[in-house]
Motif scaffolding. Structure first.
Motif, PDB file in Angstrom:
ATOM      1  N   ASP A  37       5.017 -47.831 -12.975  1.00  0.00           N
ATOM      2  CA  ASP A  37       4.977 -46.636 -12.138  1.00  0.00           C
ATOM      3  C   ASP A  37       3.556 -46.143 -11.893  1.00  0.00           C
ATOM      4  O   ASP A  37       3.350 -45.208 -11.117  1.00  0.00           O
ATOM      5  N   HIS A  38       2.572 -46.766 -12.540  1.00  0.00           N
ATOM      6  CA  HIS A  38       1.174 -46.439 -12.242  1.00  0.00           C
ATOM      7  C   HIS A  38       0.671 -47.165 -10.998  1.00  0.00           C
ATOM      8  O   HIS A  38      -0.463 -46.949 -10.560  1.00  0.00           O
ATOM      9  N   LYS A  56       2.042 -54.597 -28.841  1.00  0.00           N
ATOM     10  CA  LYS A  56       0.879 -54.254 -28.022  1.00  0.00           C
ATOM     11  C   LYS A  56       1.314 -53.532 -26.746  1.00  0.00           C
ATOM     12  O   LYS A  56       0.662 -52.583 -26.301  1.00  0.00           O
ATOM     13  N   ASP A  57       2.417 -53.994 -26.155  1.00  0.00           N
ATOM     14  CA  ASP A  57       2.962 -53.324 -24.966  1.00  0.00           C
ATOM     15  C   ASP A  57       3.337 -51.881 -25.294  1.00  0.00           C
ATOM     16  O   ASP A  57       3.075 -50.957 -24.513  1.00  0.00           O
ATOM     17  N   ALA A  58       3.963 -51.694 -26.463  1.00  0.00           N
ATOM     18  CA  ALA A  58       4.390 -50.354 -26.860  1.00  0.00           C
ATOM     19  C   ALA A  58       3.192 -49.426 -27.009  1.00  0.00           C
ATOM     20  O   ALA A  58       3.211 -48.278 -26.534  1.00  0.00           O
ATOM     21  N   HIS A  71      10.818 -53.245 -16.947  1.00  0.00           N
ATOM     22  CA  HIS A  71      11.423 -53.387 -18.273  1.00  0.00           C
ATOM     23  C   HIS A  71      10.524 -52.824 -19.363  1.00  0.00           C
ATOM     24  O   HIS A  71      10.997 -52.141 -20.273  1.00  0.00           O
ATOM     25  N   ARG A  72       9.224 -53.114 -19.292  1.00  0.00           N
ATOM     26  CA  ARG A  72       8.331 -52.733 -20.383  1.00  0.00           C
ATOM     27  C   ARG A  72       8.263 -51.225 -20.548  1.00  0.00           C
ATOM     28  O   ARG A  72       8.517 -50.694 -21.629  1.00  0.00           O
ATOM     29  N   ARG A  73       7.948 -50.519 -19.475  1.00  0.00           N
ATOM     30  CA  ARG A  73       7.774 -49.076 -19.577  1.00  0.00           C
ATOM     31  C   ARG A  73       9.104 -48.348 -19.790  1.00  0.00           C
ATOM     32  O   ARG A  73       9.161 -47.359 -20.511  1.00  0.00           O
ATOM     33  N   TYR A 106      18.463 -47.483 -21.102  1.00  0.00           N
ATOM     34  CA  TYR A 106      17.592 -48.570 -20.624  1.00  0.00           C
ATOM     35  C   TYR A 106      18.400 -49.531 -19.754  1.00  0.00           C
ATOM     36  O   TYR A 106      17.966 -49.926 -18.656  1.00  0.00           O
ATOM     37  N   LEU A 107      19.599 -49.898 -20.205  1.00  0.00           N
ATOM     38  CA  LEU A 107      20.456 -50.804 -19.442  1.00  0.00           C
ATOM     39  C   LEU A 107      20.854 -50.183 -18.107  1.00  0.00           C
ATOM     40  O   LEU A 107      20.793 -50.844 -17.055  1.00  0.00           O
ATOM     41  N   LEU A 108      21.248 -48.916 -18.125  1.00  0.00           N
ATOM     42  CA  LEU A 108      21.622 -48.233 -16.883  1.00  0.00           C
ATOM     43  C   LEU A 108      20.477 -48.211 -15.882  1.00  0.00           C
ATOM     44  O   LEU A 108      20.669 -48.438 -14.685  1.00  0.00           O
TER      45      LEU A 108
END
Length: 499
Positions: free
Chosen positions: A490-491, A275-277, A406-408, A167-169
Motif C-alpha cells: 500500500d506504499h 525480516k518481513d515482519a 500477503h506480506r503486509r 487475513y483469508l477474507l
C-alpha cells in the motif's frame, strides 16, 4: 470493479464481462494499467462473488463461532458453580481468564506466518481440533492449577483464529465489498454469545448426570462438538484464491485480476520471514491499528466475560440469567449488519466506527452511574454490546483492507489482533468480585480505553488522508515494475487508502 465509472461504462463492463481500465480518480482506490482479463463466459462477476461467499463464509463463520464459544463459555460455567466447585478464591477466576491472553498476544504473528506456509485449510483446522480438545479437558479439571493450564493451552490453539480468518477474507474480496463479509464473520461473536446462553441454559439441566455438575457438561459437550467440526474442516476448509481447486483456471485468473486492480499484486508466491515482519512494523499506521483495537477489546471482553455475572446481580436465577444474556447479542448482530451494509454502500468506514463507539460509550456511562433501575441498566447492556461489537469489525476491516499484499496483510492483521488483545488481560481484572454489584471501577476502565480507541481512530483517519494527499501530489509514472509495486504494497504511489 473498484473505481468511479459512468452508468454506461458499468453496463458495458457487465455485458462484456471484462476487467477494464481503472480510473485515475484518487477515490477509486489503486490505479493500475488495463488488465484485459475477461470474466469467464459462463459466469459474471456477481455470480462468481456469490460462489466465493458460499465456499468461504459458512466455514469461517462456524469456525469463529466455535472459537468464541469455547473461549467465553467459562462465563456461563461460572453461573453454574465452577468457582465454588473448584474452590477458587480471591482473584483466581480472573487469573484463569487472563492467562488465556498471554499466548494470544505472543503468538499471533508466528501463527499467520505458519498459516501462509501450510495453508488456511491445514493450519486453521488443526487449531480448531486443538482448542476443541482442550475445551473438553477443561470440563474434567479438579482444581485451580488444572483450570489455569487448560486456559493457557486454549489461548495457544485459538490465537491464530481471528487474524487468520481476517487475513483469508482480505485476500478474496475488494475493499468496497468487504465490510459486509467482515462484519458477518465478526458477528459470529454475537451469535456465539446468544447461542452460548441458550445452550448453557439447556446443558445446565444435565447437572448431576454421570456425577458431573452442569458447568462441566458445558465444556465437555461444546468442546466435543468443536473437535468433530475441526476434523471435517481438515478436508473441506477453503484456502487462498491461488489454491482454490473448486475454481477453474480462468476463474482464478479473473479473481486475481479484480483483486490486483483493487489492491495491487498480492505477492502470494513469496514466503514470509521474520525480516518481513520487522520491515512492516516500521510503519506507524500499523501501530495505530493496534491501539484502535486495544481500546475496543477492553469493553468487548469486559462484556463477554462478565455480562452474565452482572445480569445475575440483578436478582435473576442461573437459568434466567443465561436467557437474559441472549437478547443483547441478537440485537448486536442485527445492528452490526445494518451498519456494515451502509458502510459498504457509502464506501466509508471512519464515521460509522465513531458512531458505533459513541453508542457503546453511552451504554457504559449509564451502567456506571445508574443503579437500582434494572430495566434501564439492562437497556444499557444492549447499547454497550451493540456499539462495541459493531465498531470492532469496521475497524478491523478498514485497517486490513488498507494493507496491500500477503506480506503486509498477514503481518499487519496479526499485529493488530495480537497487540489489541493485551486489552483482554486488562479486561479480566477490571470486574473484580470486591467491586460487585456496581463494578464502577470496571466501567471507568472500559470507558477510558474506549476513549483511547476514539483518539487512535481519529489519528489513523488523519494519517491515511495525509498519505493520500502526498500521493496525489507526487508523480505517478515513476517506472516501478510490478515486483517493486508488490514489495511496496500500500506504499505504492498507485495505492489510495479508503477512509
Amino acid at each position: 470493479m473498484l473505481g468511479k465509472h459512468s452508468s454506461n461504462e458499468e453496463n458495458s463492463i457487465e455485458e462484456t464481462h471484462a476487467v477494464g481500465k481503472i480510473s485515475n480518480n484518487p477515490e477509486a482506490g489503486v490505479v493500475y494499467d488495463e488488465l484485459h482479463v475477461p470474466c469467464p463466459p459462463h459466469t459474471t462477476e456477481r455470480k462468481l462473488t456469490s460462489r466465493v461467499d458460499a465456499h468461504l463464509l459458512p466455514f469461517i463463520i462456524v469456525l469463529y463461532l466455535l472459537a468464541f464459544l469455547d473461549r467465553v463459555n467459562i462465563a456461563n460455567a461460572k453461573v453454574y458453580g465452577l468457582v465454588e466447585d473448584l474452590g477458587l478464591t480471591g482473584n483466581q477466576y480472573n487469573t484463569c481468564l487472563t492467562i488465556f491472553f498471554v499466548p494470544y498476544v505472543v503468538f499471533e504473528i508466528p501463527s499467520n506466518l505458519l498459516l501462509k506456509r501450510f495453508s488456511p485449510r491445514v493450519w486453521l483446522s488443526i487449531c480448531c481440533i486443538g482448542f476443541g480438545f482442550v475445551t473438553t479437558m477443561q470440563g474434567l479439571v479438579q482444581n485451580y492449577g488444572g483450570l489455569i493450564a487448560t486456559r493457557f493451552l486454549l489461548g495457544i490453539f485459538e490465537c491464530g483464529m481471528f487474524p487468520g480468518c481476517f487475513y483469508l477474507l482480505a485476500m478474496w474480496y475488494k475493499r468496497a465489498e468487504a465490510q459486509k463479509r467482515f462484519t458477518l464473520f465478526f458477528s459470529s461473536t454475537s451469535l456465539a454469545g446468544a447461542f452460548g446462553g441458550l445452550l448453557a441454559s439447556a446443558i445446565g439441566k444435565m447437572s448431576g448426570m454421570r456425577g458431573y455438575l452442569g458447568w462441566r457438561w458445558i465444556f465437555i459437550l461444546e468442546g466435543t462438538l468443536t473437535c468433530v467440526v475441526g476434523i471435517i474442516f481438515l478436508f473441506t476448509f477453503p484456502s487462498f484464491p491461488e489454491e482454490a481447486k473448486w475454481l477453474a483456471e480462468d476463474e482464478r485468473a479473473y479473481i486475481r485480476a479484480r483483486l490486483q486492480a483493487d489492491s495491487g499484486h498480492s505477492g502470494a508466491e513469496k514466503k514470509l520471514t521474520l525480516k518481513d515482519a520487522l520491515h512492516v512494523m516500521k510503519d506507524y499506521k500499523i501501530w495505530l491499528g493496534g491501539f484502535m483495537y486495544l481500546g475496543m477489546i477492553v469493553p468487548a471482553y469486559g462484556y463477554a466475560y462478565f455480562a452474565p455475572t452482572i445480569i445475575k446481580g440483578y436478582g435473576y436465577s442461573a437459568t434466567m440469567t443465561q436467557l437474559r444474556s441472549v437478547p443483547p447479542w441478537v440485537a448486536s448482530f442485527g445492528f452490526g449488519m445494518i451498519v456494515a451494509v451502509a458502510s459498504d454502500a457509502s464506501r466509508h468506514r471512519f464515521m460509522y466506527a465513531l458512531v458505533c463507539i459513541f453508542i457503546a460509550i453511552a451504554g457504559l456511562a449509564i451502567l456506571m452511574t445508574v443503579h437500582h433501575r434494572i430495566n434501564l441498566q439492562y437497556a444499557a447492556l444492549f447499547l454497550t454490546c451493540m456499539g462495541t461489537y459493531s465498531a470492532m469489525p469496521i475497524m478491523v476491516c478498514w485497517f486490513n483492507m488498507n494493507l496491500s499484499g500477503h506480506r503486509r496483510r498477514s503481518i499487519g492483521s496479526a499485529w493488530m489482533i495480537g497487540f489489541g488483545n493485551i486489552g483482554g488481560i486488562i479486561a479480566t481484572y477490571s470486574f473484580l468480585p470486591t467491586d460487585a454489584p456496581y463494578y464502577r471501577k470496571g466501567y471507568i476502565i472500559a470507558l477510558s480505553f474506549i476513549c483511547l480507541a476514539v483518539v487512535a481512530t481519529c489519528l489513523y483517519a488523519a494519517s491515511i488522508l495525509s498519505e493520500n494527499k502526498k500521493k496525489d501530489k507526487s508523480v505517478h509514472d515513476v517506472g516501478l515494475t510490478d515486483y517493486e509495486k508488490t514489495e511496496l504494497g500500500d506504499h505504492s504511489p498507485d495505492f489510495r487508502y479508503l477512509l
